[in-house]
Design a protein around this motif. Structure first.
Motif, PDB file in Angstrom:
ATOM      1  N   VAL A  88      -4.210   9.557   4.274  1.00  0.00           N
ATOM      2  CA  VAL A  88      -3.028   8.705   4.132  1.00  0.00           C
ATOM      3  C   VAL A  88      -1.981   9.231   5.099  1.00  0.00           C
ATOM      4  CG1 VAL A  88      -1.229   7.891   2.580  1.00  0.00           C
ATOM      5  CG2 VAL A  88      -3.560   8.202   1.741  1.00  0.00           C
ATOM      6  N   ARG A  89      -1.550   8.397   6.019  1.00  0.00           N
ATOM      7  CA  ARG A  89      -0.608   8.823   7.041  1.00  0.00           C
ATOM      8  C   ARG A  89       0.793   8.322   6.743  1.00  0.00           C
ATOM      9  NH1 ARG A  89      -2.325  13.028  10.213  1.00  0.00           N
ATOM     10  NH2 ARG A  89      -4.576  12.854  10.471  1.00  0.00           N
TER      11      ARG A  89
ATOM     12  N   VAL B 271       1.142   4.261  -3.048  1.00  0.00           N
ATOM     13  CA  VAL B 271       1.065   5.698  -2.793  1.00  0.00           C
ATOM     14  C   VAL B 271       2.328   6.388  -3.296  1.00  0.00           C
ATOM     15  CG1 VAL B 271       0.990   7.458  -0.988  1.00  0.00           C
ATOM     16  CG2 VAL B 271      -0.484   5.448  -0.827  1.00  0.00           C
TER      17      VAL B 271
ATOM     18  N   ARG C 183      -7.208  12.312   1.824  1.00  0.00           N
ATOM     19  CA  ARG C 183      -7.466  10.872   1.734  1.00  0.00           C
ATOM     20  C   ARG C 183      -7.119  10.144   3.022  1.00  0.00           C
ATOM     21  NH1 ARG C 183      -3.947   9.483  -3.389  1.00  0.00           N
ATOM     22  NH2 ARG C 183      -4.235   7.388  -2.509  1.00  0.00           N
TER      23      ARG C 183
ATOM     24  N   GLU D  26       0.824  -1.207   0.000  1.00  0.00           N
ATOM     25  CA  GLU D  26       0.000   0.000   0.000  1.00  0.00           C
ATOM     26  C   GLU D  26       0.861   1.262   0.000  1.00  0.00           C
ATOM     27  OE1 GLU D  26       0.167  -1.763   4.208  1.00  0.00           O
ATOM     28  OE2 GLU D  26      -0.182  -2.453   2.142  1.00  0.00           O
ATOM     29  N   GLU D  27       2.007   1.231   0.672  1.00  0.00           N
ATOM     30  CA  GLU D  27       2.906   2.373   0.646  1.00  0.00           C
ATOM     31  C   GLU D  27       3.565   2.522  -0.726  1.00  0.00           C
ATOM     32  OE1 GLU D  27       5.725   2.757   3.761  1.00  0.00           O
ATOM     33  OE2 GLU D  27       4.268   2.487   5.370  1.00  0.00           O
TER      34      GLU D  27
ATOM     35  N   LEU E 229      -3.088  13.882  -0.120  1.00  0.00           N
ATOM     36  CA  LEU E 229      -2.833  12.763   0.794  1.00  0.00           C
ATOM     37  C   LEU E 229      -3.518  12.981   2.135  1.00  0.00           C
ATOM     38  CD1 LEU E 229       0.946  12.144   0.041  1.00  0.00           C
ATOM     39  CD2 LEU E 229      -0.969  10.716  -0.666  1.00  0.00           C
TER      40      LEU E 229
END
Length: 383
Positions: A134-135, A107, A132, A103-104, A129
Motif C-alpha cells: 500500500v503506497r 485503509v 501489502r 480505497e484510501e 502496509l
C-alpha cells in the motif's frame, strides 16, 4: 569575512551615501522603518490566515492520506480537485478538504481500527502496509512517524487546527501554547468516526513512557544479558520496554545508552554522532549568519537549507569547512555540490574542537574548495 572597497549608491533614497553623520542617521532610520514594515506585514498576513481558517478554508500544506484539496471560487462553488503539487492561481479562490478515494478511506479507517481495537503500534501498522504494497500518495513507503502523525491529526474528524507552531520572520520553528491555537471544529465532513478517533487517542495515551533513567537502563541491561547484544531492531521488537527512539532522546543517542550498560557494539557508530553534531552546527551557523546580515540592514531570505538570498540578488552558500590535519598544516575542505551554483560561498573554518575561528568569502563556481593556513584559496573543479 572578506571586505572590499565597494561604495553603495542609493538611487531612490533622498540622501547621498557620503559617510556624513546625517547620512548615517537617515540610513539607520530607513532600516528601522523597513524592519517595522516587515513586522506589521507579518502580523497582517497572520491575522488574514486566522480569519480564513475560522471560515473553514485550508491554509497551505498537503491534504494528507485519505483527503483531497478541493478548489472553490469566491461564492463557494467547486472548481476542481487539486492534484499533488498543484496550487490555486486566482487570489479569491479558496481550498477546502474533502474525502479522498474509497480505497484510501478504507485503509485510513483500518489504521485507526488497528490501534483502537487491537492496540497495534505505528511501527506494526507501517510494516503491515508496506508488506501489502500500500503506497502513500507520493509513492513512498510507510514509516512509523508518518502513521503516528496521522493517528494524532484531528483533520480526520473534520477539525482544523492552526498556529500550533510559529515560524514568523524566518525565526526557528517553535511550538505555541494550546490557548493560542486557532481551532475550527466541524469545518468539513469527517472521514473517521469521532468515537473511533478518540478511542485510538486513549490507547496511544497509555503508550507514554513515564520511566526513570535507572529503570530504563535496568531494562536495557536485562535485554543485553538475555541476548548478549543490543540493536535498535531488538529494542523495538521487545515488549514491555521503551523503544529505541526513547533511549536516543533520553540519553543523547543509542551509543551513549549502550555505554551506560557496558555494551560496546562491534561496529563503530561514532561517525553517526559526528555527522549529527556537524548537522546541528551547520544549522546554527546559517541562522547566525542570517541574523548578523539582518542586523546590518540586509534583506535575507532562505532559498534552501544552505543558500541565503541577500538583498534579493546575491545567492550565498553558507558552508562549514571540514577540518583535516595534514603534514603541511591544517586544511579545511568544502564540497559545493548544488545546482545552480551560488554566486558566493561563505566558509566557516572551525578549529579542532569545532569552534568557528574565522570566515572566508569565495566566489562561486568551484565544486571543491580547499583552504590552507598560509596560502590563498585553492580550487579544484570537477565537471
Amino acid at each position: 569575512m572578506a571586505r572590499y572597497p565597494i561604495r553603495a549608491v542609493y538611487c531612490t533614497e533622498p540622501f547621498c551615501n557620503d559617510g556624513s553623520p546625517m547620512a548615517a542617521v537617515i540610513k539607520g532610520l530607513k532600516r528601522v522603518m523597513a524592519g517595522e514594515y516587515s513586522r506589521e506585514l507579518s502580523e497582517k498576513t497572520f491575522e488574514g490566515k486566522c480569519r480564513l481558517i475560522r471560515l473553514g478554508f485550508r491554509q497551505g500544506g498537503i491534504a494528507g492520506y485519505g483527503l483531497r484539496r478541493l478548489l472553490v471560487d469566491a461564492t463557494g462553488q467547486p472548481r476542481c480537485v487539486l492534484e499533488h503539487g498543484q496550487h490555486k492561481c486566482i487570489q479569491n479562490d479558496r481550498v477546502v478538504l474533502v474525502p479522498g478515494p474509497p480505497e484510501e478511506l478504507a485503509v485510513l479507517r483500518w489504521i485507526f481500527e488497528q490501534v483502537a481495537r487491537h492496540g497495534r503500534t505505528p511501527t506494526f501498522i507501517a510494516r503491515s502496509l508496506n508488506r501489502r504494497d500500500v503506497r502513500s500518495p507520493e509513492g513512498r513507503p510507510w514509516t512509523s512517524q508518518r502513521v503516528g502523525h496521522m493517528l494524532a491529526n484531528e483533520k480526520y474528524i473534520g477539525h482544523l487546527v492552526f498556529n500550533r507552531f510559529s515560524t514568523k520572520l524566518q525565526a526557528p520553528r517553535a511550538p505555541n501554547p494550546a490557548e493560542r491555537w486557532v481551532r475550527v471544529d466541524g469545518a468539513f465532513a469527517p472521514v473517521v468516526r469521532p468515537e473511533l478517533f478518540f478511542k485510538a487517542q486513549a490507547v496511544m495515551a497509555g503508550w507514554t513512557t513515564r520511566i526513570s533513567n535507572e529503570a530504563a537502563l535496568a531494562t536495557l541491561r536485562a535485554l543485553l544479558v538475555k541476548h548478549g547484544a543490543l540493536s535498535a531492531r531488538l529494542i523495538n521488537a521487545t515488549k514491555g520496554m521503551p523503544g529505541s527512539v526513547f533511549y536516543e532522546n533520553r540519553f543523547g543517542g543509542l551509543n551513549r545508552a549502550y555505554a551506560l550498560v557496558g555494551y560496546k557494539p562491534r561496529r563503530d557508530y561514532r561517525y553517526i554522532e559526528g555527522y549529527t553534531r556537524r548537522t546541528r552546527l551547520r544549522a546554527a551557523l546559517r541562522d547566525d549568519v542570517a541574523r548578523r546580515l539582518r542586523e546590518r540592514g540586509s534583506a535575507v531570505e532562505r532559498e534552501s537549507r544552505a543558500v541565503l538570498v541577500v538583498d534579493g540578488r546575491r545567492r550565498v552558500a553558507v558552508m562549514l569547512g571540514r577540518f583535516r590535519p595534514t603534514p603541511g598544516g591544517p586544511r579545511w575542505l568544502v564540497q559545493v555540490h548544488m545546482t545552480p551554483q551560488p554566486d558566493w560561498v561563505l566558509i566557516a573554518r572551525p578549529d579542532p574542537q569545532g569552534a568557528v575561528q574565522d570566515y572566508w568569502l569565495v566566489a562561486g563556481g568551484a565544486h571543491c574548495i580547499l583552504l590552507g593556513v598560509r596560502h590563498r584559496t585553492h580550487r579544484d573543479r570537477h565537471q
